[in-house]
Design an enzyme around this catalytic site. Sequence first.
Site, PDB file in Angstrom:
ATOM      1  CG  HIS A 264      -1.430   1.349   1.600  1.00 56.62           C
ATOM      2  ND1 HIS A 264      -0.898   2.126   2.615  1.00 56.62           N
ATOM      3  CD2 HIS A 264      -2.440   2.079   1.063  1.00 56.62           C
ATOM      4  CE1 HIS A 264      -1.569   3.258   2.684  1.00 56.62           C
ATOM      5  NE2 HIS A 264      -2.501   3.255   1.757  1.00 56.62           N
TER       6      HIS A 264
ATOM      7  CG  ASN B  78      -2.673   7.879   0.725  1.00 52.19           C
ATOM      8  OD1 ASN B  78      -2.490   8.766   1.537  1.00 52.19           O
ATOM      9  ND2 ASN B  78      -3.658   7.892  -0.146  1.00 52.19           N
TER      10      ASN B  78
ATOM     11  NE  ARG C 261     -16.599   5.907  -9.695  1.00 48.06           N
ATOM     12  CZ  ARG C 261     -15.983   4.820 -10.168  1.00 48.06           C
ATOM     13  NH1 ARG C 261     -14.835   4.436  -9.630  1.00 48.06           N
ATOM     14  NH2 ARG C 261     -16.506   4.134 -11.160  1.00 48.06           N
TER      15      ARG C 261
END
Length: 298
Positions: free
Chosen positions: A104, A106, A258
């Site tokens: 991961h 970000n 979303r």
Amino acid sequence: MDTAPILVFFRGLQDRLVAALEEFDCAPFKTDVWTRPQGGGGITRLVEDSNFFERGGVNFSHVMGSSLPPAATAARPALAGRAWEAMGVSLVLHPRNPYCPTAHMNVRCFVARKESEESIWWFGGGMDLTPYYGFAEDARHFHGACKKALAPFGADVHARYKKWCDDYFFLKHRNEARGVGGIFFDDLNEGSFERCFGLTQAVGDAFLPAYRPIAERRRDLPYGERERDFQAYRRGRYVEFNLVWDRGTLFGLQSGGRTESILMSLPPVVKWRYDWQPEAGSAEEQLYTEFLSPRDWV
């Protein structure tokens, strides 16, 4: 505050990551451009059931609104009544081979504005590694790449952000780490804007050198149903963390984000068992005894 250079970097980072992953996997990523009715939108780049990745995604988003959700204002009352703008890139990779770890990464920026008042801004991000079968050389390499990326920004930065990652990616209800950690930072506005933006860029640029050599080493290791079964069981911990503890997931859902893009991070095949314990002396037990307790890898 001009966010245009940040958006240029984030869009470019998504393009570079996807190009490298497509080349590694010999498979194209699907592109899904979306808009958010409340303001803004993004680009989801996704691959599923490909040669290497069971699921992999690299999201770019740039969303905005006139007021913040409770997840943001509860801890930061100063943000109440401000218009906001959030942008970033989020990556999650779930390889099919159980010997290849989930990864991961970000990087993000948040800005809150109010007329006649100074803008509130900060950066955040990081990367972490979630192996199913532990390899010490992989953990050392990943943490070494993280340390190298942060070295120009202060001698103590890596140690602080590593501990922050260990503390953050921890399942309190299981009393268990999600993986072997990495680095994590949030609310970064120390020093100048240029320093904070530069640090965020360094983290985003460091992901491929941190992860790709590990994937190269493990991609062709043979495995069977036992390994796939354990991978699916441990992926359950990944799902639990993202849905119960992850601040980004909660913010995205509460702010009308979303859902398909927010939950892209979840693995496609997962299992849960009641009170399962690994066999004594097994490779599965070794994950718990040697890799899930925080330690200094470099």
